[in-house]
Scaffold this active site. Structure first.
Site, mmCIF file in Angstrom:
data_model
loop_
_atom_site.group_PDB
_atom_site.id
_atom_site.type_symbol
_atom_site.label_atom_id
_atom_site.label_comp_id
_atom_site.label_asym_id
_atom_site.label_seq_id
_atom_site.Cartn_x
_atom_site.Cartn_y
_atom_site.Cartn_z
ATOM 1 N N ARG A 13 -21.991 23.145 61.272
ATOM 2 C CA ARG A 13 -22.777 22.371 62.042
ATOM 3 C C ARG A 13 -22.796 23.162 63.012
ATOM 4 O O ARG A 13 -22.547 23.940 63.644
ATOM 5 C CB ARG A 13 -21.696 20.951 62.232
ATOM 6 C CG ARG A 13 -21.550 20.073 61.261
ATOM 7 C CD ARG A 13 -20.929 18.812 61.654
ATOM 8 N NE ARG A 13 -19.815 18.982 63.184
ATOM 9 C CZ ARG A 13 -20.580 18.531 64.089
ATOM 10 N NH1 ARG A 13 -21.384 17.813 64.739
ATOM 11 N NH2 ARG A 13 -18.477 19.062 65.081
ATOM 12 N N ASN A 23 -20.848 28.205 66.226
ATOM 13 C CA ASN A 23 -20.544 28.667 65.276
ATOM 14 C C ASN A 23 -21.043 30.273 64.642
ATOM 15 O O ASN A 23 -21.109 31.184 64.371
ATOM 16 C CB ASN A 23 -21.149 28.032 63.602
ATOM 17 C CG ASN A 23 -19.879 26.938 63.398
ATOM 18 O OD1 ASN A 23 -18.653 27.541 63.065
ATOM 19 N ND2 ASN A 23 -20.310 25.723 63.426
ATOM 20 N N ARG A 72 -27.722 20.155 54.810
ATOM 21 C CA ARG A 72 -27.423 19.024 54.269
ATOM 22 C C ARG A 72 -28.199 17.584 54.689
ATOM 23 O O ARG A 72 -28.253 17.888 55.669
ATOM 24 C CB ARG A 72 -25.543 19.088 54.745
ATOM 25 C CG ARG A 72 -25.847 19.087 56.476
ATOM 26 C CD ARG A 72 -24.247 19.275 57.576
ATOM 27 N NE ARG A 72 -23.682 20.091 56.996
ATOM 28 C CZ ARG A 72 -22.244 20.459 57.542
ATOM 29 N NH1 ARG A 72 -21.357 19.753 58.174
ATOM 30 N NH2 ARG A 72 -22.013 21.200 57.666
ATOM 31 N N SER A 81 -16.642 11.203 61.070
ATOM 32 C CA SER A 81 -16.548 9.574 59.658
ATOM 33 C C SER A 81 -14.893 10.117 58.765
ATOM 34 O O SER A 81 -15.274 11.448 59.523
ATOM 35 C CB SER A 81 -17.106 9.337 58.883
ATOM 36 O OG SER A 81 -17.341 10.568 58.223
ATOM 37 N N ARG A 164 20.358 19.118 70.032
ATOM 38 C CA ARG A 164 19.785 20.665 69.833
ATOM 39 C C ARG A 164 20.531 22.080 69.685
ATOM 40 O O ARG A 164 21.357 22.261 70.304
ATOM 41 C CB ARG A 164 18.625 20.922 70.885
ATOM 42 C CG ARG A 164 17.876 22.109 71.180
ATOM 43 C CD ARG A 164 17.325 22.801 72.434
ATOM 44 N NE ARG A 164 16.951 21.713 73.307
ATOM 45 C CZ ARG A 164 15.595 21.243 73.573
ATOM 46 N NH1 ARG A 164 14.760 22.053 73.500
ATOM 47 N NH2 ARG A 164 15.466 20.041 74.665
#
Length: 234
Positions: A13, A23, A72, A81, A164
């Site tokens: 994107r 990018n 796109r 989303s 631990r």
């Protein structure tokens, strides 16, 4: 039997939150996305590499580095989303098929994981193509003591502080998804809408190769690793 048609898809994107124009950020003299393009091109089992972007500059850069490019739809421009990338992958496969492409296996390569090795891509594809896996992802071993926060309080989620032990002897050591390599059948993606499912395999990567560039510190770390490890020096 002919070799399977393996398409690598690289989402890239133009709008990124942590690092503006991420990018296209410089890494060892090349845009970040170019490193993943080169890895996809070098993979013996990848038939074709596509960069998916809504950004004209990224598409131009990708084409200059030898990748095929695909625009796109507007609905995939924003990373906000559920399963957005999986939906983008499915749309891309169906769009390419409508143009006459035949696709058997899909490889998802995020441009933000430039430290992956080409051999890891080929290993993942081989597991899908030859070993009966429906999907494969890359993981690294993570021995982190994990906690969850609830308001002002904190609680451990994967170990008991009262017992631990040495980290190498803990039985909760886990493997973390690093977003470097995903390989899966075309049918799994199209039929389920998800990149992972069916019989799932994994390829293990070193933790240092598992940096996902999301914030400025990640980019600086990757740049430092390129220098320290002598990457990109031929």
């Amino acid at each position: 039997m002919s070799a399977p048609q393996v398409y690598a898809i690289i989402p890239a994107r133009g709008g990124s939150k942590g690092i503006p124009r991420k990018n296209l950020a410089d890494l060892a003299g090349k845009p970040l996305v170019a490193h993943t393009i080169a890895q996809a091109q070098a993979a013996e089992r990848v038939t074709q590499a596509y960069v998916s972007s809504e950004d004209a500059e990224i598409r131009k850069v990708a084409a200059n580095f030898g990748a095929a490019v695909i625009d796109r739809p507007d609905e995939f421009i924003h990373d906000n989303s559920i399963q957005e990338v999986d939906r983008l992958l499915k749309w891309t496969v169906l769009e390419l098929e409508s143009q006459g492409h035949e696709i058997d296996i899909v490889v998802l390569l995020y441009a933000t994981s430039p430290l992956r090795e080409v051999a890891t891509i080929d290993a993942a594809v081989r597991m899908v193509a030859e070993d009966g896996y429906d999907s494969v992802l890359s993981l690294y071993e993570d021995t982190t003591y994990l906690w969850k926060l609830d308001g002002d309080t904190a609680a451990p989620t994967n170990y008991d502080p009262a017992t631990r032990g040495p980290r190498q002897k803990e039985n909760w050591n886990q493997w973390a998804e690093n977003k470097a390599v995903y390989a899966f059948t075309r049918d799994l993606l199209v039929e389920t809408g998800c990149r992972l499912g069916g019989k799932i395999g994994y390829v293990e990567m070193p933790k240092w190769r598992s940096v996902d560039v999301d914030k400025p510190d990640d980019l600086e770390l990757v740049r430092a690793l390129y220098q320290v490890k002598g990457l990109g020096n031929g």
